[in-house]
Design an enzyme around this catalytic site. Structure first.
Site, PDB file in Angstrom:
ATOM      1  CG  HIS A   7      15.796  52.856  36.065  1.00  0.00           C
ATOM      2  ND1 HIS A   7      16.748  51.897  35.777  1.00  0.00           N
ATOM      3  CD2 HIS A   7      15.761  52.945  37.423  1.00  0.00           C
ATOM      4  CE1 HIS A   7      17.258  51.424  36.889  1.00  0.00           C
ATOM      5  NE2 HIS A   7      16.686  52.041  37.909  1.00  0.00           N
TER       6      HIS A   7
ATOM      7  CE  LYS B 114      20.582  54.122  37.025  1.00  0.00           C
ATOM      8  NZ  LYS B 114      19.219  54.496  37.354  1.00  0.00           N
TER       9      LYS B 114
ATOM     10  CG  HIS C  47      22.319  49.904  42.087  1.00  0.00           C
ATOM     11  ND1 HIS C  47      22.493  50.994  41.263  1.00  0.00           N
ATOM     12  CD2 HIS C  47      20.978  49.695  42.139  1.00  0.00           C
ATOM     13  CE1 HIS C  47      21.324  51.433  40.851  1.00  0.00           C
ATOM     14  NE2 HIS C  47      20.384  50.654  41.362  1.00  0.00           N
TER      15      HIS C  47
ATOM     16  CE  LYS D 246      21.153  49.268  37.471  1.00  0.00           C
ATOM     17  NZ  LYS D 246      20.603  48.674  38.630  1.00  0.00           N
TER      18      LYS D 246
ATOM     19  CG  ASP E 179      32.039  71.043  26.703  1.00  0.00           C
ATOM     20  OD1 ASP E 179      31.043  71.765  26.944  1.00  0.00           O
ATOM     21  OD2 ASP E 179      33.163  71.250  27.187  1.00  0.00           O
TER      22      ASP E 179
ATOM     23  CG  ASP F  98      32.730  34.116  24.827  1.00  0.00           C
ATOM     24  OD1 ASP F  98      32.391  33.444  25.822  1.00  0.00           O
ATOM     25  OD2 ASP F  98      32.209  33.978  23.701  1.00  0.00           O
TER      26      ASP F  98
END
Length: 479
Positions: A221, A223, A397, A399, A228, A404
């Site tokens: 899952h 990403k 979507h 996350k 470079d 603080d």
């Protein structure tokens, strides 16, 4: 006679699988109970469901192969990992525990000298990423769970083709299930023809073998985008347009992305290499370039990654350590909230001790099962003083987790058991007031576009809704 034989076989399988469930040390008591219920209330199908989804394994020796690759990478490029001794210099004492736990779990220690920009929206992410691809001089490495054949997907593929034609080493990896249509597409073949090295994580090419010897819904899952060895992108977005054509009913998909420079890019590079080498073991270790040079005035950060071949419980334990450190504010956005009960307890305890805890979920979830399970916890959270909001304009979507105004967590991990136990995930945890303020401002935008859920509203839900939510949540441990 035949019916009697089939019934006997089914009964024997039922007993054997029940004993297997009861003997497993890696299951919680609620998970054991959920599986026993499924086995006995769904004759025949319960046995089949457990065979397909009950065991967390990826086939013979997969975990050992991954461990061997990680050891080779760590030995080859130890500077990428950082050093344990630097933690106390970079992170305030109140927040050190979660960073230390993450380092013990993954091997990636806190590294100073990182810089990042919060992308304004999907359009800016697309424009900046394609520009970075077109400016690449040495290599481009990407790993996406979902890569669609849409505007973003085609633009990315064409940028890869242009880069490969000018001599840039291009490696593109996708999950076998999430990107199955891309793998069969014309543009994927065009990438291969142009010299792009393509690969599939956890492929489904031999479906029968996958079904018999591994669990089909264990997925990559992650990403990851590295250009470079110096520039990276991290966040929740797949290689897809916000319109997300496979589920347009819930669009737009609302994501959050960071453009990052600094040593944490090297850590993501090593994470990519560990996934790439599983499917392409002949790739030389020297072909992965790492630049751990700190950027001036950069902030401390580290990669937090997890997967089904790592120690069980790593992610909820890390999140528990992180959440428990909050002193004033905790804001979380997640599309999928199917937690284990320990995480619910920590969230409630954090609110009870006076921390302002805010959680933002999609109002219309693309999974009715997840929506029901999430809402089964609303009353407990609200009773503890947690503020709950449901985002209206699309499927939230993103996350995000901020603490603080100091600490942020951004990445691919949802607050659900799939991310905790079944998926390979990648995140970045960091300490930086300015960037955290930017992310909090984005979170406040989500809240402004949401409906607040009150105790009075939940109290007045019809009994049928409460019963449905709780029935689905009972199956939560095996979802």
């Amino acid at each position: 006679m035949i019916v009697d034989i089939l019934l006997t076989i089914h009964f024997i399988l039922l007993i054997l699988i029940s004993l297997r469930v009861l003997s497993r040390h890696d299951l919680t008591s609620p998970a054991r109970l959920a599986w026993i219920v499924i086995l006995f209330i769904l004759p025949y199908f319960g046995v089949l469901i457990y065979w397909m989804f009950g065991e967390v394994h990826l086939g013979h020796d997969f975990g050992q192969k991954r461990d061997d690759i990680i050891k080779q990478l760590n030995t080859h490029s130890p500077s990428v990992l950082g050093h344990e001794t630097t933690l106390e210099k970079m992170i305030k004492p109140a927040y050190q525990a979660s960073f230390a736990y993450a380092a013990k779990a993954t091997g990636f220690h806190t590294m100073e000298g990182n810089q990042a920009e919060l992308m304004a929206d999907a359009s800016e992410t697309r424009r900046r990423m394609i520009a970075d691809f077109d400016a690449a001089t040495d290599h481009i490495h990407v790993l996406y769970y979902i890569w669609l054949v849409d505007g973003m997907g085609i633009d990315t593929a064409q940028a890869f083709i242009r880069a490969a034609k000018r001599g840039v080493t291009c490696r593109a990896m996708v999950d076998g299930m999430g990107s199955r249509k891309m793998v069969r597409s014309k543009i994927w073949q065009e990438m291969k023809n142009a010299g792009v090295q393509v690969s599939v994580a956890l492929p489904l090419t031999n479906f029968i073998k996958v079904m018999l010897f591994s669990r089909i819904d264990l997925r990559n899952h992650r990403k990851i985008t590295v250009i470079d060895g110096k520039i990276g992108y991290s966040g929740s977005r797949n290689c897809a347009d916000p319109e997300f054509m496979v589920k347009p009913k819930y669009a737009p998909w609302v994501d959050i992305m960071l453009r990052i420079e600094g040593p944490v890019v090297a850590q993501n590079q090593m994470l990519f290499a560990s996934d790439w080498l599983i499917e392409n073991p002949d790739t030389p270790l020297d072909s992965f370039y790492y630049d751990s040079t700190p950027k001036p005035n950069g902030f401390p950060a580290q990669v937090f990654s997890d997967g089904p071949t790592q120690r069980h419980g790593t992610t909820p334990q890390f999140l528990g350590a992180l959440i428990s450190q909050a002193q004033d504010t905790l804001i979380i956005s997640t599309p999928y909230f199917v937690p284990d009960y320990s995480l619910v307890s920590i969230l409630c305890a954090t609110a009870y001790r006076g921390v302002e805890v805010t959680m933002v979920f999609p109002k219309n979830n693309d999974s009715f099962i997840v929506a029901a399970t999430s809402r089964s916890y609303y009353w407990q959270l609200l009773e503890a003083g947690v503020k709950i909001y449901e985002y209206k304009p699309g499927l939230l979507h993103a996350k995000t987790l901020t603490i603080d105004g100091e600490i942020s967590l951004i990445g691919s991990t949802n607050l659900d058991l799939r991310s905790f136990d079944l998926n390979y995930e990648n995140n970045i945890v960091f300490s930086d007031k300015k960037l955290t303020a930017d992310i909090m401002q984005r979170q406040y935008q989500y809240i402004a576009d949401s409906d607040e859920v009150t105790r009075e509203e939940v109290k007045n839900w019809p009994p049928s809704s409460r019963i449905w939510n709780n029935i689905v949540a009972t199956m939560g441990p095996v979802l």
